[in-house]
Write an enzyme that holds these catalytic residues in place. Structure first.
Site, PDB file in Angstrom:
ATOM      1  CB  THR A 198      15.981   6.541  17.780  1.00 20.65           C
ATOM      2  OG1 THR A 198      17.028   5.869  17.109  1.00 20.65           O
ATOM      3  CG2 THR A 198      15.666   5.825  19.071  1.00 20.65           C
ATOM      4  NE  ARG A 226      25.997   1.853  15.950  1.00 18.06           N
ATOM      5  CZ  ARG A 226      24.927   2.563  16.295  1.00 18.06           C
ATOM      6  NH1 ARG A 226      23.728   2.108  16.077  1.00 18.06           N
ATOM      7  NH2 ARG A 226      25.069   3.743  16.877  1.00 18.06           N
ATOM      8  N   GLY A 228      23.832   0.072  18.946  1.00 20.69           N
ATOM      9  CA  GLY A 228      23.942   1.412  19.538  1.00 20.69           C
ATOM     10  C   GLY A 228      23.482   1.436  20.990  1.00 20.69           C
ATOM     11  CG  ASP A 229      21.991   5.181  22.339  1.00 20.08           C
ATOM     12  OD1 ASP A 229      21.891   4.907  21.114  1.00 20.08           O
ATOM     13  OD2 ASP A 229      21.410   6.151  22.861  1.00 20.08           O
ATOM     14  N   GLY A 250      20.273   9.726  19.388  1.00 20.29           N
ATOM     15  CA  GLY A 250      21.440  10.465  18.895  1.00 20.29           C
ATOM     16  C   GLY A 250      22.543   9.511  18.482  1.00 20.29           C
ATOM     17  N   GLY A 252      24.747   7.016  18.978  1.00 24.90           N
ATOM     18  CA  GLY A 252      24.710   6.057  20.079  1.00 24.90           C
ATOM     19  C   GLY A 252      26.036   5.784  20.753  1.00 24.90           C
TER      20      GLY A 252
HETATM   21  N1  ASP Z   1      20.792   6.189  19.133  1.00 26.91           N
HETATM   22  C1  ASP Z   1      20.532   5.398  17.956  1.00 26.91           C
HETATM   23  C2  ASP Z   1      21.707   4.508  17.681  1.00 26.91           C
HETATM   24  O1  ASP Z   1      22.818   4.949  17.861  1.00 26.91           O
HETATM   25  C3  ASP Z   1      20.262   6.222  16.756  1.00 26.91           C
HETATM   26  C4  ASP Z   1      19.190   7.235  16.934  1.00 26.91           C
HETATM   27  O2  ASP Z   1      18.948   7.736  18.023  1.00 26.91           O
HETATM   28  O3  ASP Z   1      18.532   7.567  15.967  1.00 26.91           O
HETATM   29  O4  ASP Z   1      21.520   3.405  17.239  1.00 26.91           O
END
Ligand code: ASP
Length: 347
Positions: A198, A226, A228-229, A250, A252
């Site tokens: 990310t 789904r 994520g964060d 990370g 998420g």
């Molecule tokens: N945080 C991102 C997610 O969970 C993934 C990443 O940080 O690479 O979608």
């Protein structure tokens, strides 16, 4: 008597100089940081050439954001300047080169926040917008909503004249291979032990304004829509001029549960607030205190079983990083002359 007068004059002049320095937008006091994802990044798993390629890519994005700030541009513009470069670079899991969902498509998420007035915009699950971070910015500028998703977000992108590309624009052979590996091992999205990738940026401009942004393809093999964060304000992204600006990367799900970006900002805000004789005011934080707060929140993510990291700038401190993974692609620069990129956690 004369000495007293001179002393008073000195104090008055000191305040006058301090006030004018603060009010002058051209005073070089900016700071900036970027990340290109956290995860299982070990020296043994990367050739020297790969490491060099990532460092160059990070430096290019870092320099682009730093230039905006040095030239007197806004924190929001610095954040988008760096992120559009990283979105176009297939090495990172955002824009072109994003990871694949279980169904073999690239679903893109992004968010941005302006620390002044806590304005925010975000998008989730878009497949045809070349720069999801610019779409998030357009949502913020339009102002009515904070989070748009799927086809509706794409319709809004067309109305705003943003660049639309065919979904295949984002696909790369390397990411397809990673999806096949995940499928062959029958791992769920949460079990994928891949480098994440990310991208994000945080900035403090010369006027003291903060901003943060994050853009991602999410996690390889994600299913069931789904999210994520990264597109969630308060989880993957947060900015508030009275606290700090944060972008996360990370696993998420854990970052959502800890509301990482907002939790960090809330603790920074409390630490900056000083009440003397009934009067409350914000005081500058040292880099050490800021680092302690950020490390504490990442430790909480780790206690739940999550991994990853964050980049943070406060209104006064230098940009800081924190991670509990083996590495995080990252870089930071300041008006004072700092400019560095790094990959592994021991750098
Ligand atoms: N945080 C991102 C997610 O969970 C993934 C990443 O940080 O690479 O979608």
């Amino acid at each position: 008597m004369r000495l007293h007068l001179l002393a008073l004059l000195g104090i008055a002049m000191t305040f006058a100089v301090a006030a004018s320095a603060k009010d002058t937008p051209n005073e070089q006091s900016w700071s900036f940081a970027i990340h290109g994802g956290a995860g299982v990044l070990q020296r043994a798993n990367m050739t020297p050439q790969q490491q060099a390629d990532y460092r160059v890519a990070l430096q290019v994005a870092l320099d682009a954001g730093a230039k905006v700030l040095r030239d007197g541009g806004s924190a929001v513009d610095a954040v988008t300047a760096a992120i559009v470069i990283l979105e176009d670079d297939p090495k990172f899991n955002a824009g072109r080169g994003a990871v694949f969902t279980w169904d073999g498509v690239n679903d893109l998420d992004a968010s941005i926040m302006d620390g002044k007035g806590r304005r925010a915009g975000a998008v989730a699950g878009v497949r045809t917008v070349r720069h999801p971070i610019l779409l998030a910015e357009a949502v913020m500028e339009e102002g009515r909503h904070v989070l748009l998703s799927g086809p509706g977000a794409e319709e809004f992108a067309s109305e705003r004249g943003l660049e639309i590309v065919p979904p295949e624009f984002f696909a790369t052979d390397e990411r397809r291979r990673q999806l096949e590996m995940v499928k062959a091992d029958k791992l769920s999205a949460l079990e994928v032990e891949f480098k994440f990738g990310t991208v994000g940026a945080v900035a403090r401009d010369n006027t003291g304004r903060l901003a943060a942004g994050t853009s991602t393809g999410g996690m390889t093999g994600k299913r069931w829509g789904r999210i994520g964060d990264a597109p969630l304000i308060g989880a993957g992204t947060y900015a508030d001029d009275t606290a700090c600006a944060v972008s996360a990367t990370g696993s998420g799900e854990y970052f959502i549960r800890v509301a990482v970006a907002h939790t960090i900002c809330e603790r920074v805000r409390s630490a900056r607030r000083l009440t003397i004789a009934g009067e409350t005011q914000d005081v500058p934080l040292t880099t050490e205190i800021l680092q302690g707060i950020v490390d504490g929140v990442i430790a909480e993510v780790g206690e739940l079983g999550g991994s990853g990291g964050v980049i943070v700038v406060s209104p006064s401190g230098e940009p800081v990083f924190s991670m509990n993974s083996q590495g995080m692609y990252r870089g930071r620069a300041t008006a004072a002359g700092l400019s560095e990129v790094a990959i592994f956690s021991d750098e």
